[in-house]
Design a protein around this motif. Structure first.
Motif, PDB file in Angstrom:
ATOM      1  N   GLN A  56      77.119  88.274 -71.129  1.00 46.02           N
ATOM      2  CA  GLN A  56      77.608  87.510 -69.989  1.00 46.02           C
ATOM      3  C   GLN A  56      77.168  88.197 -68.706  1.00 46.02           C
ATOM      4  N   ARG A  57      77.298  87.474 -67.601  1.00 47.44           N
ATOM      5  CA  ARG A  57      76.905  88.036 -66.324  1.00 47.44           C
ATOM      6  C   ARG A  57      77.730  89.286 -66.033  1.00 47.44           C
ATOM      7  N   GLN A  58      77.062  90.292 -65.495  1.00 49.32           N
ATOM      8  CA  GLN A  58      77.744  91.546 -65.212  1.00 49.32           C
ATOM      9  C   GLN A  58      78.823  91.335 -64.157  1.00 49.32           C
ATOM     10  N   VAL A  59      79.998  91.861 -64.409  1.00 46.19           N
ATOM     11  CA  VAL A  59      81.129  91.758 -63.483  1.00 46.19           C
ATOM     12  C   VAL A  59      81.265  93.076 -62.739  1.00 46.19           C
ATOM     13  N   LEU A  60      81.201  93.015 -61.413  1.00 51.99           N
ATOM     14  CA  LEU A  60      81.309  94.207 -60.575  1.00 51.99           C
ATOM     15  C   LEU A  60      82.619  94.181 -59.794  1.00 51.99           C
ATOM     16  N   TYR A  61      83.182  95.370 -59.569  1.00 52.43           N
ATOM     17  CA  TYR A  61      84.426  95.464 -58.811  1.00 52.43           C
ATOM     18  C   TYR A  61      84.210  95.039 -57.370  1.00 52.43           C
ATOM     19  N   GLU A  62      85.289  94.589 -56.732  1.00 52.16           N
ATOM     20  CA  GLU A  62      85.218  94.088 -55.369  1.00 52.16           C
ATOM     21  C   GLU A  62      84.692  95.155 -54.409  1.00 52.16           C
ATOM     22  N   ALA A  63      85.108  96.409 -54.631  1.00 56.61           N
ATOM     23  CA  ALA A  63      84.650  97.480 -53.740  1.00 56.61           C
ATOM     24  C   ALA A  63      83.140  97.668 -53.838  1.00 56.61           C
ATOM     25  N   LEU A  64      82.598  97.576 -55.060  1.00 52.26           N
ATOM     26  CA  LEU A  64      81.154  97.727 -55.240  1.00 52.26           C
ATOM     27  C   LEU A  64      80.413  96.539 -54.648  1.00 52.26           C
ATOM     28  N   LEU A  65      80.961  95.346 -54.824  1.00 53.90           N
ATOM     29  CA  LEU A  65      80.342  94.169 -54.202  1.00 53.90           C
ATOM     30  C   LEU A  65      80.276  94.338 -52.689  1.00 53.90           C
ATOM     31  N   GLY A  66      81.353  94.915 -52.118  1.00 56.93           N
ATOM     32  CA  GLY A  66      81.366  95.145 -50.678  1.00 56.93           C
ATOM     33  C   GLY A  66      80.298  96.130 -50.239  1.00 56.93           C
ATOM     34  N   ARG A  67      80.109  97.206 -51.020  1.00 56.90           N
ATOM     35  CA  ARG A  67      79.077  98.182 -50.675  1.00 56.90           C
ATOM     36  C   ARG A  67      77.687  97.559 -50.761  1.00 56.90           C
ATOM     37  N   LEU A  68      77.502  96.667 -51.724  1.00 61.91           N
ATOM     38  CA  LEU A  68      76.199  96.026 -51.917  1.00 61.91           C
ATOM     39  C   LEU A  68      76.015  94.813 -51.012  1.00 61.91           C
ATOM     40  N   CYS A  69      77.081  94.440 -50.277  1.00 65.22           N
ATOM     41  CA  CYS A  69      77.023  93.265 -49.398  1.00 65.22           C
ATOM     42  C   CYS A  69      76.650  92.009 -50.187  1.00 65.22           C
ATOM     43  N   LEU A  70      77.270  91.842 -51.347  1.00 61.57           N
ATOM     44  CA  LEU A  70      76.981  90.699 -52.205  1.00 61.57           C
ATOM     45  C   LEU A  70      78.248  89.902 -52.470  1.00 61.57           C
ATOM     46  N   THR A  71      78.091  88.601 -52.592  1.00 65.24           N
ATOM     47  CA  THR A  71      79.173  87.757 -53.071  1.00 65.24           C
ATOM     48  C   THR A  71      79.138  87.750 -54.597  1.00 65.24           C
ATOM     49  N   PRO A  72      80.220  87.351 -55.270  1.00 67.79           N
ATOM     50  CA  PRO A  72      80.184  87.283 -56.737  1.00 67.79           C
ATOM     51  C   PRO A  72      79.065  86.399 -57.267  1.00 67.79           C
ATOM     52  N   SER A  73      78.776  85.289 -56.579  1.00 68.82           N
ATOM     53  CA  SER A  73      77.707  84.404 -57.051  1.00 68.82           C
ATOM     54  C   SER A  73      76.345  85.069 -56.885  1.00 68.82           C
ATOM     55  N   GLN A  74      76.166  85.842 -55.831  1.00 72.65           N
ATOM     56  CA  GLN A  74      74.915  86.574 -55.661  1.00 72.65           C
ATOM     57  C   GLN A  74      74.790  87.690 -56.689  1.00 72.65           C
TER      58      GLN A  74
END
Length: 337
Positions: free
Chosen positions: A272-290
């Motif tokens: 399945q698509r990799q699930v990243l924590y919200e804090a990591l998404l914030g560091r990467l400047c990515l939305t969950p869909s991205q």
């Protein structure tokens, strides 16, 4: 997509290509004029990232990636031809393999057909070694086979992992097999394989790893596979509870409860698509869909080849990191030292 030339070997020419998703045509990174791509004397891996993360990505979260559906066969051949740095030395699917005949003609090789000698995995970026000379290709195959038997690494990968390995360096050993599950070939670890298992295709695999930098719960890791098996490095890092960033196949095998990671049963875990924590998404400047479209951050950075003559030192081919990979390092504050 880049091309690197290895000096003439026995009067034949060898090209090294940097490619993302070269088998399936998933991604193409087109930077034909990027400087510093080539042998060790002309290129060193980027040692310092930017001092602060890039701006939010907006509609282009993965800079430097072009989707293959935007290319015609002729345009892809033009990109490959323009990417040649030095020349001294599935049916209907648009992939590197499908355009090799056109590329051969475009490079003026006449009846000499290019063939793939060595490449990264189908979703990884990095070097793809091509040869237009059957004798040279045979020599290189023998070199890689002999090096593998002698447990001498010839390839070095760079990876960004979600999670930090417990030790800063070491080796990963695992018996692996391929299983056909729901129409997809998946790599499955095998505990204590028997002689019968080995006869039926189970392979004992080995990789070396070294943590280069760590931060934000991630790590920049150098990987050197000493055996050859499909998706070996992704499977090995998942077994270390540190899946490769952008691994939408094997990362699902790592579960977390109260901050503690553990391996989930393979038989009950589907890709399945990799699930990243919200804090990591914030560091990467990515939305969950991205993040669901995040490319695999596994890059074949270096290949060692035999010298042109028996007593010559080995040749080292190096490929720069893709733009999206470098951006990720900047966002995470990871630097190559």
């Amino acid at each position: 997509k880049h091309t690197v030339f290895a000096p003439e070997m026995g009067g034949c020419r060898v090209w090294g290509q940097a490619w993302s998703g070269w088998r399936r045509g998933l991604w193409i990174r087109a930077t034909p004029t990027a400087p510093g791509f080539g042998t060790k004397a002309r290129h060193q891996l980027q040692r310092r990232g930017a001092s602060k993360p890039s701006d939010p990505p907006g509609d282009q979260p993965f800079p430097g990636l072009l989707r293959p559906e935007t290319f015609s066969r002729e345009e892809l051949v033009d990109v490959l031809r323009a990417a040649v740095v030095d020349r001294k030395g599935k049916p209907g699917e648009l992939t590197l393999l499908s355009v090799l005949p056109e590329l051969s003609r475009s490079l003026g090789l006449g009846e000499q057909e290019l063939q793939v000698v060595r490449a990264s995995g189908k979703e990884a970026s990095g070097l793809v070694l091509l040869s237009s000379c059957p004798q040279t290709a045979s020599r290189l195959h023998k070199f890689f086979t002999h090096s593998q038997r002698a447990r001498r690494p010839t390839a070095t990968y760079c990876a960004v992992t979600d999670g930090i390995p417990v030790t800063s360096e070491g080796k990963i050993q695992a018996a692996l097999k391929l299983e056909h599950v729901d129409g997809v070939n998946l790599v499955v670890p095998v505990q204590s394989p028997t002689r019968k298992d080995i006869m039926e295709g189970v392979k004992r695999t080995l990789s070396h790893f070294r943590v280069v930098a760590m931060g934000s719960g991630c790590a920049l890791v150098q990987l050197q596979p000493l055996t050859v098996f499909p998706s070996q490095l992704q499977a090995h890092m998942a077994l270390q509870l540190c899946p490769v960033l952008g691994d939408h196949t094997y990362s699902a095998r790592v579960g977390t409860v109260l901050g503690q990671r553990f391996l989930l049963p393979v038989e009950s875990t589907k890709p399945q698509r990799q699930v990243l924590y919200e804090a990591l998404l914030g560091r990467l400047c990515l939305t969950p869909s991205q993040a669901a479209q995040l490319p695999l951050h596994l890059h074949l950075h270096c290949l060692h080849l035999p010298g042109a003559r028996p007593r010559d030192p080995p040749i080292e081919l190096l490929a720069p990191l893709p733009s999206y990979f470098s951006r990720t390092l900047q966002c995470l504050g990871l630097h190559y030292q």
